[in-house]
Motif scaffolding. Sequence first.
Motif, PDB file in Angstrom:
ATOM      1  N   VAL A 573      67.491   3.621  46.383  1.00 54.31           N
ATOM      2  CA  VAL A 573      67.437   2.191  46.710  1.00 54.31           C
ATOM      3  C   VAL A 573      66.211   1.550  46.067  1.00 54.31           C
ATOM      4  O   VAL A 573      66.282   0.435  45.516  1.00 54.31           O
ATOM      5  N   GLU A 577      65.977  -1.601  43.396  1.00 51.11           N
ATOM      6  CA  GLU A 577      65.180  -2.785  43.734  1.00 51.11           C
ATOM      7  C   GLU A 577      64.158  -3.079  42.638  1.00 51.11           C
ATOM      8  O   GLU A 577      63.921  -4.244  42.285  1.00 51.11           O
ATOM      9  N   SER A 582      70.894  -4.500  43.599  1.00 46.11           N
ATOM     10  CA  SER A 582      71.183  -3.750  44.826  1.00 46.11           C
ATOM     11  C   SER A 582      72.533  -3.051  44.654  1.00 46.11           C
ATOM     12  O   SER A 582      73.194  -3.185  43.625  1.00 46.11           O
ATOM     13  N   LYS A 583      72.957  -2.323  45.670  1.00 47.79           N
ATOM     14  CA  LYS A 583      74.257  -1.645  45.616  1.00 47.79           C
ATOM     15  C   LYS A 583      75.396  -2.635  45.392  1.00 47.79           C
ATOM     16  O   LYS A 583      76.411  -2.312  44.776  1.00 47.79           O
TER      17      LYS A 583
END
Length: 693
Positions: A573, A577, A582-583
């Motif tokens: 993550v 970032e 983001s995902k």
Amino acid sequence: MAKRYDDLERKVGIAEYASPHDGFAAVVKARYSDFIVHEVDLNGNIARLDKLETSAPAEAVSTPMQVETKEESNAGDANENSRKRKLSESAADGDKKESDDNAADKTEVVVDWDSFTESLCKLVGDDTGKEVIAFLQKDEPAEQFYTLPQISDKQVRRSIHQLIKSAEFNSVVRADNHEGRLRVWHKAFFDKMPRDTFVSGSSNPAKRSNKQNKQKKSDWPKDRPNFLQFVLYKENIDTSTAAKDVTRFARLNPKRGISYAGMKDKRGVTTQFCSAFRVEKEQLLAINKRDGVGGGNSSTKGSCIIRVGNLTYSNEEVKLGALTGNRFDILLRNIDTGDDDHETIRRKLEVAGEGFKQSGFINYFGMQRFGKSVDTHEVGLQILKGDFEGAVDIIMREKADGDGPRVLEARQTWAKRFVGVNVKEDEAKASEVEAKCARQVEKMCSRFMMCERSIVSSLSRKPRDYKRAFTSISKNMRSMFLHAYQSFLWNKVASFRIKTGGSTEVREGDLVLLEDKSSGETGGRTSGLKGKCVKVVDELDINEGKFTIEDVVLPLVGSRVDYPTGSSGDFLVELMEEDGISKDAFSRIGDKEISLCGDYRKLMCKPSDVTFVVKEYNDPLQPLINTDLMDLSSTSTEKEEAKKDENVLFGMVIGFTLPPSAYATIALRELTKRPTSSDYQTKLELSGKCNAT
């Protein structure tokens, strides 16, 4: 010697080793026959050329498939020229109608250029049409062909074909299709056109092949299976090119050609399973008619060789992906452990071989994944961020690996297109200068710059529309950029996981693969999530010892994958970032044709059937490993024992089998504890001190 690291490898996340043994410097692929690959099919059978028949009639083949080059280092250019030469020779044995066509080309024909211009401009627009006509009217054009902008309207494409084929104009123009684009050829280069891509003229070999195949369909014996399966042996030529050569010289239908399970690189000796639809054995065996052996057993010349063997009819077609892996036999030359004592050298090499056999290697994506300039993942990131202008800038910018003078000039010209223009305040002027520059740069791009040519071709018509320009690139290439970024993230997380958790034990929070049914009816493995089931390892799993490190997987980030928990998940993550995404970015790609659902990849790869033999020799280029052709001709690499009073060199023949998704270069990196980059290899010596640093 200490472990070595490489800045380029670190840039794409390749930063750790799995086993503790000391490494050594060694030259890889000094000769293409130092790198031998045998494909392994779904039943575990290894593709070996152990039967070489030559029972085809002499007239079935017009030119040899063997090409000798002056220098092995120049094999690429020489092979390309040789294939063109063979194509020209083959044309001489064509049907009489082709000869008549060639003779007609030499007849002076008066062309109504005004009529041609008017008709073409209606189809492709005034600017493009006039550029094409100006190109065709040149006596000595700099380029062989003019590539038209991508045309999505099928009716327009058909009309262009009909115009070019017409008796009124076909003496001064021909065309072919390449990478989904129509290329208009100048009459001075008709003889340079690839014979299997014609869309105009009456000498189209595909039409003749189709007619022949229609005849064959009715004549094909009812009790004979439809597919002729065979082993394709090739040296110093890639699979795609070899398949085209087999199709041409065996006179197969160009639309079907031959099918194969996997792509094999050019620089090596490779053997793989292939098949052809309703083909007589004699057609293929004509390829073997050339006398002589080859096999890479010459230390002074390189060869481009294709042979076929082990022919048998089957009801099954060899399909892409229908393999369980590849068997590698690789020779490492002039090994340098940093020691002078021969027994010490041998002992260290045996320890390294055993360490590699027991530990395997971190299953990194290799440097090939990130392109020659190591920037494909950067393009992928910009697409995920929705910055198509940024993606185009990376593709078009000057490359650190050193382009040729003309390509360098093209990139520099593009970079300076807005000099003296206030882009933010004068959009009309910016569009005008970009369109003009795009037309100029397109003419300067080499034929290998497919992405760049697509981009500038699009921008010459729709300047400043960078999303349109990027999507003009072929779908496979666009996907490659996004997959490179997925691979970048995977490598980074893998290095973090090994550094913090080791390479031998499962830990809480890891993802493990419970089930993998990612095989179709033919058994060929598929990429993606279909048939795969994972779980997050918990404390109970650890206490019961349910899983091993070989069960651990990491996700190729996508819209539908699960993530590891704990520090590895947090690190992933954080990486995204830092890159400004983001995902969710993987669920809303600004390209309707591409989706990134994700996948899972084993953290560690443990090769099977590992063997290694230490060699001593004196001649730096002495053949030390047999190819299939050498075995068939009873040619041996065995020479008299290395003379101790001369400079003794050490080598190692390492053999192992890998699954399709694993990289042999990464396996060698683990064994040698040295970088995989070509830049590092170019600094090594074949004799004396291998690595002076």
